[in-house]
Scaffold this active site. Structure first.
Site, PDB file in Angstrom:
ATOM      1  CE1 TYR A  54      -3.517   2.679   0.342  1.00  0.00           C
ATOM      2  CE2 TYR A  54      -2.252   3.474   2.220  1.00  0.00           C
ATOM      3  CZ  TYR A  54      -3.252   3.662   1.280  1.00  0.00           C
ATOM      4  OH  TYR A  54      -3.971   4.822   1.283  1.00  0.00           O
ATOM      5  N   GLY A  61      -6.598   4.817  -0.616  1.00  0.00           N
ATOM      6  CA  GLY A  61      -7.926   4.854  -0.034  1.00  0.00           C
ATOM      7  C   GLY A  61      -8.780   3.715  -0.555  1.00  0.00           C
ATOM      8  CG  HIS A  84      -5.645  13.729  -2.359  1.00  0.00           C
ATOM      9  ND1 HIS A  84      -5.954  12.983  -3.472  1.00  0.00           N
ATOM     10  CD2 HIS A  84      -5.750  12.871  -1.300  1.00  0.00           C
ATOM     11  CE1 HIS A  84      -6.230  11.745  -3.119  1.00  0.00           C
ATOM     12  NE2 HIS A  84      -6.117  11.643  -1.801  1.00  0.00           N
ATOM     13  CG  ASN A 197      -1.815   9.646   5.128  1.00  0.00           C
ATOM     14  OD1 ASN A 197      -2.849   9.976   5.681  1.00  0.00           O
ATOM     15  ND2 ASN A 197      -1.676   8.521   4.467  1.00  0.00           N
ATOM     16  NE  ARG A 285     -18.225  34.957  46.684  1.00  0.00           N
ATOM     17  CZ  ARG A 285     -19.318  34.228  46.905  1.00  0.00           C
ATOM     18  NH1 ARG A 285     -19.219  33.031  47.422  1.00  0.00           N
ATOM     19  NH2 ARG A 285     -20.514  34.712  46.625  1.00  0.00           N
TER      20      ARG A 285
END
Length: 512
Positions: A54, A61, A84, A197, A285
């Site tokens: 891969y 993807g 992309h 990535n 306070r």
């Protein structure tokens, strides 16, 4: 010029800020170059084998099932960058893009990505040349990391798309690289994927937000102390022994800051003599409790950021034993959660500051101050609408505090079926930090005016130093109505550039 050396073991928040905001020069260590070369040998060996790996010899993807022949792999890497780089909307700020690029370079240099040394060196050269890729607001789902923003940066690396030059002019990236003497990169196996990535954009924005919020929390402690003083409140609630029995570190630090600012005040507790109050309102306070909880949130977020800065986020990763393994480390959940958490804390800090401002302006609750701190109430409106502006900012802060990380929208044909929305969390936090600065500035404006209206009473030396400094900065004091926006802008600049903290610390010494 400051130089940041990138090694294999991550980087620091200070280095991110130096590169993103200080234009620090970047050098790659010999260790990083050796690690890059060693990891690349592993990728080249896998690329030569017939078995698909891969990111090396497959698609990406939902298209990861296709084996890509050697002749198409350079095109594959180039295409993933082009396809992309699909962002839309306004151009992202230069400091964000520089942080994004630097943090991707940090991971590349870890030796876990398989990128060649010359690719890493070109990334450093682009940053050193002051070239900033044009990155757009929309396009990241925070998984797999900040894909679209990182793709626009990688597009510049290969000499395509648009970028901003050192002079701020947007031009074709190829022209800017040529002018700087930088040769565009021809990507090889895995390199396109490795450049895209990561959680680098959301992490860069987290690091910058942490730096800004640290200064803002100190600023808010100062303005809370000024408001307490202006309202003739008691500083007894700030005593260390009271906070020791509820030992949240941030709470103790906030109370200690307020006590230092109020030391020597002739206003605090004055109401016990002529207008007794058993207790001050919660917004006065409980200031240390609210600010302290936010400070502890900052500490947690800083821990998460530190872990991410030491991480190598990529998919797949090259392991020391020669394996290249897929993983889910690119998921932005750890960063997204703290980005949202910070937005919640910032909204609450802004909300309590606005309540103190409103109390200063209300003659029924301000213990003797004129309505709206006006010069001639009725003829003058004083700071009435300044509080409207502050309220509008607080209202937006509450909307920005709605978490982005609780949302998820599936993508990539259901391969990426759960995403972090961390980029969106970071973008809204940046707006929240800007708004909080303005809110604190308005409280400062109101509190300093109110103290000056307490004639016959002597403020604390630190308060006097703040009032003197803010007046020198162009923020005018009490008087008839005038064009208010320039005063508010000057107060905002005074807080934003650290002038408020410096003025107080000139008397108190270092505040936490």
């Amino acid at each position: 010029m400051h130089t940041v050396v990138v090694g294999t073991s991550g980087t620091s928040a200070d280095d991110v800020l130096a590169v993103a905001r200080g234009n620090a020069r970047i050098e790659l260590s010999a260790e990083a170059l050796a690690a890059l070369a060693a990891a690349r040998e592993i990728v080249d060996a896998l690329a030569a084998k017939p078995e698909p790996v891969y990111g090396v010899s497959t698609g990406f993807g939902a298209l990861a099932s296709r084996h890509i022949s050697p002749g198409l792999r350079a095109q594959l890497q180039r295409n993933i960058v082009r396809s992309h780089a699909a962002g839309m909307g306004p151009q992202v700020e230069r400091e964000v893009v520089r942080a994004l690029m630097f943090l991707r370079l940090k991971t590349v240099c870890s030796g876990h990505t398989g990128v060649r040394p010359e690719v890493a060196q070109t990334m450093a050269d682009i940053l050193n040349a002051g070239i900033t890729p044009v990155v757009h607001e929309y396009g990241s789902l925070g998984c797999s990391g900040d894909l679209a923003p990182l793709s626009h940066c990688a597009l510049t690396l290969i000499g395509e798309g648009d970028a901003e030059g050192p002079d701020g002019t947007v031009r074709p990236a190829a022209e800017l690289l040529a002018a700087a003497g930088i040769t565009p990169v021809e990507l090889r196996e895995k390199e396109g994927l490795a450049l895209l990535n990561g959680t680098d954009g959301m992490l860069g924005m987290l690091v910058m937000a942490l730096a800004d919020l640290q200064k803002l929390y100190t600023s808010a402690d100062i303005t809370a102390a000024l408001s307490l003083e202006a309202l003739l409140g008691t500083d007894k609630v700030l005593a260390a022994e009271l906070h020791a029995i509820r030992p949240h570190p941030g709470q103790g630090a906030a109370a200690a800051n307020m006590l230092k600012v109020l030391a020597g005040s002739g206003l605090t507790g004055h109401h016990q003599d002529d207008a007794p109050r058993v207790q001050d309102a919660y917004s006065v306070r409980c200031a240390p409790q609210v600010a302290g909880a936010g400070r502890d949130t900052l500490a947690h977020a800083r821990t998460v950021a530190g872990r991410e800065l030491a991480s190598a986020v990529d998919n797949p990763v090259v392991l020391p034993d020669g394996r290249v393994e897929s993983n889910g480390n690119f998921h932005g959940a750890p960063v997204a959660y703290v980005l949202d958490f910070l937005a919640i804390a910032a909204a609450d800090l802004g909300s309590i500051a606005e309540r103190r401002t409103d109390r200063l302006l209300d003659k029924n609750r301000s213990h003797g101050l004129p309505p709206f701190l006006a010069g001639d109430a009725g003829v003058d409106s004083g700071l009435m609408i300044a509080q409207y502006t502050q309220a509008a900012l607080v209202s937006e802060m509450k909307r920005l505090a709605v978490p982005a990380s609780t949302d998820s929208i599936p993508s990539s044909a259901m391969q990426e079926d759960h995403v972090s929305m961390g980029w969106s969390a970071a973008r809204k936090l940046r707006t929240a930090v800007d708004n909080l600065t303005r809110i604190v500035a308005i409280e400062l404006y109101a509190a300093t005016r109110a103290i000056e209206l307490r004639e016959g009473l002597t403020p604390a030396p630190a308060s006097s130093a703040v009032i003197e400094a803010v007046r020198r900065a162009g923020v005018e004091g009490p008087g008839p109505d005038r064009f208010l926006a320039p005063d508010l802008a000057a107060a905002d600049a005074f807080v934003r550039d650290g002038g408020l903290v410096r003025a107080a610390e000139s008397v108190t010494g270092t505040l936490d």
